[in-house]
Design an enzyme around this catalytic site. Structure first.
Site, PDB file in Angstrom:
ATOM      1  N   SER A  13       1.144  -1.394   0.560  1.00 29.27           N
ATOM      2  CA  SER A  13       0.144  -0.089  -0.021  1.00 29.27           C
ATOM      3  C   SER A  13       0.522   1.068  -0.128  1.00 29.27           C
ATOM      4  CB  SER A  13      -1.007  -0.015   1.270  1.00 29.27           C
ATOM      5  OG  SER A  13      -0.585   0.204   2.386  1.00 29.27           O
ATOM      6  N   ASN A  14       2.274   1.010   0.875  1.00 24.65           N
ATOM      7  CA  ASN A  14       3.017   2.465   0.789  1.00 24.65           C
ATOM      8  C   ASN A  14       3.622   2.535  -1.106  1.00 24.65           C
ATOM      9  OD1 ASN A  14       3.475   3.944   3.230  1.00 24.65           O
ATOM     10  ND2 ASN A  14       2.669   2.018   4.043  1.00 24.65           N
ATOM     11  N   MET A  90      10.250  -6.621   4.595  1.00 26.74           N
ATOM     12  CA  MET A  90      10.926  -7.675   5.379  1.00 26.74           C
ATOM     13  C   MET A  90      12.349  -7.846   5.752  1.00 26.74           C
ATOM     14  SD  MET A  90       8.814  -6.095   7.533  1.00 26.74           S
ATOM     15  CE  MET A  90       6.747  -5.759   7.762  1.00 26.74           C
ATOM     16  N   ARG A  91      13.876  -7.507   5.084  1.00 26.72           N
ATOM     17  CA  ARG A  91      14.639  -8.175   5.499  1.00 26.72           C
ATOM     18  C   ARG A  91      15.169  -7.469   5.517  1.00 26.72           C
ATOM     19  NH1 ARG A  91      16.199 -12.493   2.965  1.00 26.72           N
ATOM     20  NH2 ARG A  91      18.960 -11.905   1.874  1.00 26.72           N
ATOM     21  N   ILE A  93      18.792  -5.203   6.028  1.00 31.24           N
ATOM     22  CA  ILE A  93      19.907  -4.622   4.877  1.00 31.24           C
ATOM     23  C   ILE A  93      21.267  -5.849   5.406  1.00 31.24           C
ATOM     24  CG2 ILE A  93      20.267  -3.085   3.406  1.00 31.24           C
ATOM     25  CD1 ILE A  93      17.602  -3.862   2.239  1.00 31.24           C
ATOM     26  N   HIS A 109       8.618   3.139   9.026  1.00 37.55           N
ATOM     27  CA  HIS A 109       8.441   2.185  10.234  1.00 37.55           C
ATOM     28  C   HIS A 109       6.902   2.351  11.332  1.00 37.55           C
ATOM     29  CE1 HIS A 109       9.057  -0.873  13.282  1.00 37.55           C
ATOM     30  NE2 HIS A 109       9.505   0.132  14.458  1.00 37.55           N
TER      31      HIS A 109
HETATM   32  C1  GAR Z   1       3.414  -0.878   6.990  1.00 34.93           C
HETATM   33  O1  GAR Z   1       2.940  -0.298   7.873  1.00 34.93           O
HETATM   34  C2  GAR Z   1       5.547  -0.426   6.828  1.00 34.93           C
HETATM   35  O2  GAR Z   1       5.420   0.598   7.832  1.00 34.93           O
HETATM   36  C3  GAR Z   1       5.789  -1.583   8.152  1.00 34.93           C
HETATM   37  O3  GAR Z   1       4.931  -2.498   7.006  1.00 34.93           O
HETATM   38  C4  GAR Z   1       3.926  -2.281   6.741  1.00 34.93           C
HETATM   39  C5  GAR Z   1       3.963  -2.017   5.175  1.00 34.93           C
HETATM   40  O4  GAR Z   1       2.942  -2.036   4.225  1.00 34.93           O
HETATM   41  N1  GAR Z   1       6.894  -2.251   7.704  1.00 34.93           N
HETATM   42  C6  GAR Z   1       7.454  -2.514   9.064  1.00 34.93           C
HETATM   43  O5  GAR Z   1       7.372  -2.516   9.633  1.00 34.93           O
HETATM   44  C7  GAR Z   1       9.492  -2.459   8.592  1.00 34.93           C
HETATM   45  N2  GAR Z   1       9.564  -2.876  10.296  1.00 34.93           N
HETATM   46  P1  GAR Z   1       2.196  -2.105   2.938  1.00 34.93           P
HETATM   47  O6  GAR Z   1       3.620  -3.896   1.796  1.00 34.93           O
HETATM   48  O7  GAR Z   1       0.702  -2.427   2.973  1.00 34.93           O
HETATM   49  O8  GAR Z   1       2.783  -0.718   2.289  1.00 34.93           O
END
Ligand code: GAR
Length: 201
Positions: A13-14, A90-91, A93, A109
């Site tokens: 979604s981001n 979610m990896r 780096i 985050h």
């Molecule tokens: C987001 O909320 C982002 O902040 C989080 O994963 C989600 C991805 O959502 N990231 C973390 O937790 C990193 N530690 P999306 O796939 O819908 O963009």
């Protein structure tokens, strides 16, 4: 125009918010590549729909983290990527990758860092019982979720919030904050001094 590579392991979604901001010229950059470590990531479908090149690289095909990242970095250099945008990637780096793109990798985050680092930040904040949480955009360094903070935005946790309701509000906030941070980044408006990030006027 700067070239971006957006990394996403999941729903994306981001990524979509960034694609939309680029389309509306709110972020003046080119999304040259979308990268995922998950073959089922919906972000890959989003990339395809938006006509953006994408790459799925399976970590299981590499002997360790650095070899995976060397493969990715080679591709980034080939595509002349200026900035790496982690959006739900979610990896971890590797240091190798971070050295190649110093202060050119950013992450979003779903909490107000340095609180609630890690992959379960929204539920961690809810379970802890904090009254305020939010979203952080930061530069990526070798300290996990510990790089200099670019922008933060806060929201109140309500007594009747559930993981679903809170996640929805967090995501809405993310979709506003990430394009804002990217706009500053691609316009060369961010100055990093130690832990602090200043916005140039
Ligand atoms: C987001 O909320 C982002 O902040 C989080 O994963 C989600 C991805 O959502 N990231 C973390 O937790 C990193 N530690 P999306 O796939 O819908 O963009």
């Amino acid at each position: 125009m700067k070239n971006l590579a957006v990394f996403s392991s999941g729903f994306g979604s981001n990524l979509q918010a960034i694609v939309n901001s680029v389309k509306k010229s709110k972020v003046k950059a080119n999304i040259a590549l979308v990268i995922s470590d998950n073959v089922d990531a919906y972000s890959l479908v989003r990339a395809k729909k938006a006509g953006i090149d994408f790459l799925y690289a399976d970590p299981a095909d590499f002997k360790d983290r650095t070899s995976y990242d060397k493969f990715i970095v080679r591709r980034l250099k080939k595509e002349k990527i200026d900035y790496v945008v982690l959006a739900g990637f979610m990896r971890i780096i590797s240091d190798y990758f971070i050295r190649q793109y110093k202060h050119k990798i950013i992450n979003i985050h779903p909490a107000l860092l340095p609180s609630f680092k890690g992959t379960q930040a929204i539920s961690d904040a809810l379970d802890y019982g904090v009254k305020v949480t939010g979203v952080t955009v930061h530069f990526v360094t070798s300290t996990l979720d510990g790089g200099p903070v670019i922008l933060q935005s806060a929201l109140d946790i309500k007594d009747d919030d559930t993981l679903i309701s809170l996640s929805e509000r967090i995501h809405r906030l993310e979709h506003k904050l990430y394009p804002k941070a990217l706009d500053l980044l691609v316009n060369g408006k961010l100055l990093v001094k130690g832990r602090k990030v200043f916005v140039k006027r």
